[in-house]
Every structure is written in C-alpha cells, then in structure tokens.
Design an enzyme around this catalytic site. Structure first.
Site, PDB file in Angstrom:
ATOM      1  N   HIS A 252       1.008  -0.881  -0.013  1.00  0.00           N
ATOM      2  CA  HIS A 252      -0.152  -0.432   0.214  1.00  0.00           C
ATOM      3  C   HIS A 252       0.981   0.983   0.299  1.00  0.00           C
ATOM      4  O   HIS A 252       0.642   2.375  -0.468  1.00  0.00           O
ATOM      5  CB  HIS A 252      -0.742   0.198   1.551  1.00  0.00           C
ATOM      6  CG  HIS A 252      -2.454   0.955   0.883  1.00  0.00           C
ATOM      7  ND1 HIS A 252      -2.169   1.975   1.848  1.00  0.00           N
ATOM      8  CD2 HIS A 252      -3.661   0.727   0.750  1.00  0.00           C
ATOM      9  CE1 HIS A 252      -3.329   3.347   1.264  1.00  0.00           C
ATOM     10  NE2 HIS A 252      -3.355   1.667   0.950  1.00  0.00           N
ATOM     11  N   CYS A 253       1.754   1.159   0.917  1.00  0.00           N
ATOM     12  CA  CYS A 253       2.952   2.324   1.095  1.00  0.00           C
ATOM     13  C   CYS A 253       3.496   3.321  -0.393  1.00  0.00           C
ATOM     14  O   CYS A 253       3.980   3.877  -0.590  1.00  0.00           O
ATOM     15  CB  CYS A 253       4.026   2.378   1.647  1.00  0.00           C
ATOM     16  SG  CYS A 253       3.377   2.143   3.799  1.00  0.00           S
ATOM     17  N   ILE A 254       3.813   1.985  -1.086  1.00  0.00           N
ATOM     18  CA  ILE A 254       4.477   2.229  -3.021  1.00  0.00           C
ATOM     19  C   ILE A 254       3.177   2.589  -4.156  1.00  0.00           C
ATOM     20  O   ILE A 254       3.522   2.492  -4.658  1.00  0.00           O
ATOM     21  CB  ILE A 254       5.241   1.375  -3.349  1.00  0.00           C
ATOM     22  CG1 ILE A 254       4.182  -0.667  -3.602  1.00  0.00           C
ATOM     23  CG2 ILE A 254       6.650   1.008  -1.969  1.00  0.00           C
ATOM     24  CD1 ILE A 254       5.883  -1.783  -3.823  1.00  0.00           C
TER      25      ILE A 254
END
Length: 354
Positions: free
Chosen positions: A329-331
């Site tokens: 999700h962070c990337i």
C-alpha cells in the site's frame, strides 16, 4: 469546490508508483539493491492485469526502468529522492457536483524526520500537472499512508502522525479535522492512539494507519491482530481495537471489526517485524496482498480479504518492501475513475470490473 476522497474500493483509472533509485533506503549491498528493484517491479506487474500502472522514474534510473518494466507500464520521468508514492504523491479527490477530479498536495517533510526530500515534495504537483487536474494545496504535513477513508464521510487517522510535533507542531485534533474536512470531504475522524512498534524505528513513519486498519466497506474495518504475546504489538493492539469498537462512523454506525492475524515470524535481523496484511492495495476487481513466506498465514489472509472484498486476491512477497520501511500500500496510489464519485463504498467495482 466540495472535494471528496472516494474509498479505495471505488473504480480507478490507474495506479501510480515510483521506481526505486540508488540511495540509503535500498541497502548497502548490490543484492539488496537488486531485491528492491525486483520487489517494486513485481508489484507493478501484479497490478497490470487489473488496471493500468504509471511509474514515476528518476532520470538516473531511466534505462533500468525501461529494461525491467513491461512496455504496458507508462513512464513519467521526474527527479526523486525516494520511492514511497503513497506518501508524497497526490491524494486524489473528486467534486461530486461536477465530477471534476483533483489531488491534495500535502506538505511532505519526510515523515517529520527532516531528511532530504526536496524532489519528493514536488511530485504531487508534477503528477497533477501531468494529468491536468486541479491542485488542492494544504498546509497540513501529512502522507497518504496516514489516512484511510470509507468514501461516506469517515477517515481513520492516528494521534502520532497528524499530531506529531515534528510534522504539525501547532496542530490540534480540531484543526486537523477541519483541514481533512476541507480537503477530503470527511465529517468524522476516528483517532487511533498509535501505530505498530517497528514503525517508530529510524525508517518508520511514526504510526501510519495503513499498516493497522482499513475500511473493507463502510462500517467494516479490517484490523491487524498480533496474537503472540512475545511480540510487542500484542500489547499495542488492544488499545487500537478498543478505539475502533468505541467509535461510530459519519453515518452513525458502529464498526464491524475483521481481524487480519499477523504471520508467525516475529523478528528479522533488525528486531521485531511489523509484517501486516492490512497493508494491501485494492484494485479494480482484485486485491494485491502482502505475502511473508508463511504459506498458512498468507493463505488465511487471502481468504479473509477475498471474503471481505468479494474480489480476486493476488499475493506478492512483500518482505523486501517491509525491509525498506513499508509495504505494498505504501508504494502505490490509486487515481479514481472520473464520473463515478457518487457511487458509494466499493459496490461500483466488483469482481468483474477491470
């Protein structure tokens, strides 16, 4: 404009990512660097069967990106410091009345850590200019991983992110909530007390919610669970669960909690891991889930996510991403589809929508 951030489950036009570039986060060996490139590339290729991908690439990585990435992935060149698109990219929003799309350009200061981020701080504006979308400026220091919305007026946040004195030293809950209402169209903020233990280490975000809890649909929250008392998050999670159980959303509903148990691994060479299946990406007709080399736990997470979303679930090994300080999700960052802002929750993008 009355901006609103659609739920991640609403239909997308594409997913935005940033290709890794040489630097401290990639590790101090050629093997670590290659593993980083491979991990980001694998995620991008896992998304492609569901929806288009656009990759922002630093000019220094132009040739490697073109060699490693499918020709079906669009490339936009721009200077980068790092490669966490969720956090420094735009948070896309829509005006329900007109269907116009825009993007919130939060202030980015490297998670309150003061690291070099001059290039990353400009990426949101660059993407919005590339797309010809309205830029919604904000004086709030915030990152896309620090918020989750249900698309019906509710946002999840953590006290250690938006109220972090190294991010927003004069912030109060009331001021933060007013700015989130202006930029995201939310009416109710549910404040969680903190994030996972590892997230407070050197490469951490100091409590991003996207590794702790997310909306599967309005009124239903997928939440991290650590059942092993040997892990410090076993003591952390009860207060987070209690805050969610005590909350009501913008429609006055109590929340149904759906636990996503952590895998069995407790530590790596740096200490206690923050492996979490909550840090997945919802795509058109599917879910890109984190895998951790634990076949039983990975399969259990797939089943829970499949039941929660009613979509195909694809697992991608995320251990190298977590080793760099984040997850799938962070990337990634979703760009919502035009003209569908008024469709509630995730019903508009079911299992067959591509």
């Amino acid at each position: 404009m009355a901006w609103r951030m659609p739920a991640e489950t609403a239909p997308h036009d594409r997913i935005w990512m940033a290709f890794p570039r040489e630097g401290e986060v990639m590790g101090d060996s050629s093997a670590a660097r290659e593993a980083t490139y491979d991990a980001w590339t694998t995620v991008a290729h896992a998304i492609l069967p569901f929806e288009p991908v656009t990759m922002v690439v630093d000019p220094s990585e132009r040739e490697r990106a073109r060699r490693m990435l499918s020709a079906d992935i669009d490339i936009v060149e721009a200077p980068l410091d790092d490669f966490w698109m969720r956090d420094f990219g735009p948070t896309f929003v829509i005006d329900d009345a007109t269907g116009e799309r825009g993007g919130v350009d939060w202030i980015f200061n490297a998670w309150g850590q003061g690291a070099d981020c001059e290039n990353d701080a400009l990426i949101a504006a660059r993407i919005l200019d590339e797309l010809g979308l309205a830029r919604v400026p904000s004086l709030l220091v915030n990152e896309g991983g620090g918020i989750h919305v249900d698309g019906e007026g509710t946002v999840l946040v953590t006290e250690t992110v938006q109220l972090d004195p190294d991010r927003n030293p004069w912030a109060t809950k009331e001021r933060v909530e007013a700015e989130l209402a202006r930029t995201l169209g939310v009416e109710t903020a549910i404040w969680l007390p903190r994030g996972l233990t590892r997230d407070y280490d050197e490469l951490g975000t100091r409590g991003h919610v996207d590794i702790v809890a997310t909306f599967a649909s309005p009124g239903r929250v997928l939440v991290h669970a650590q059942h092993d008392p040997a892990h410090p998050d076993h003591a952390v999670m009860p207060a987070i669960h209690d805050a969610l159980r005590a909350a009501t959303d913008a429609r006055g509903r109590s929340l149904e909690l759906i636990e996503l148990p952590a895998p069995a691994q407790l530590r790596d060479e740096e200490g206690f891991v923050d492996y979490s299946y909550v840090n997945h990406l919802v795509v058109n007709g599917g879910v890109i889930a984190c895998g951790f080399g634990d076949d039983a736990a990975d399969a259990r997470a797939r089943d829970i996510l499949r039941d929660a979303y009613g979509r195909e679930v694809v697992t991608v090994d995320a251990r190298e991403i977590f080793a760099r300080g984040g997850g799938i999700h962070c990337i990634t960052q979703q760009q919502p589809r035009a003209g569908l802002a008024t469709l509630a929750g995730g019903d508009a993008a079911g299992a067959g929508d591509r």
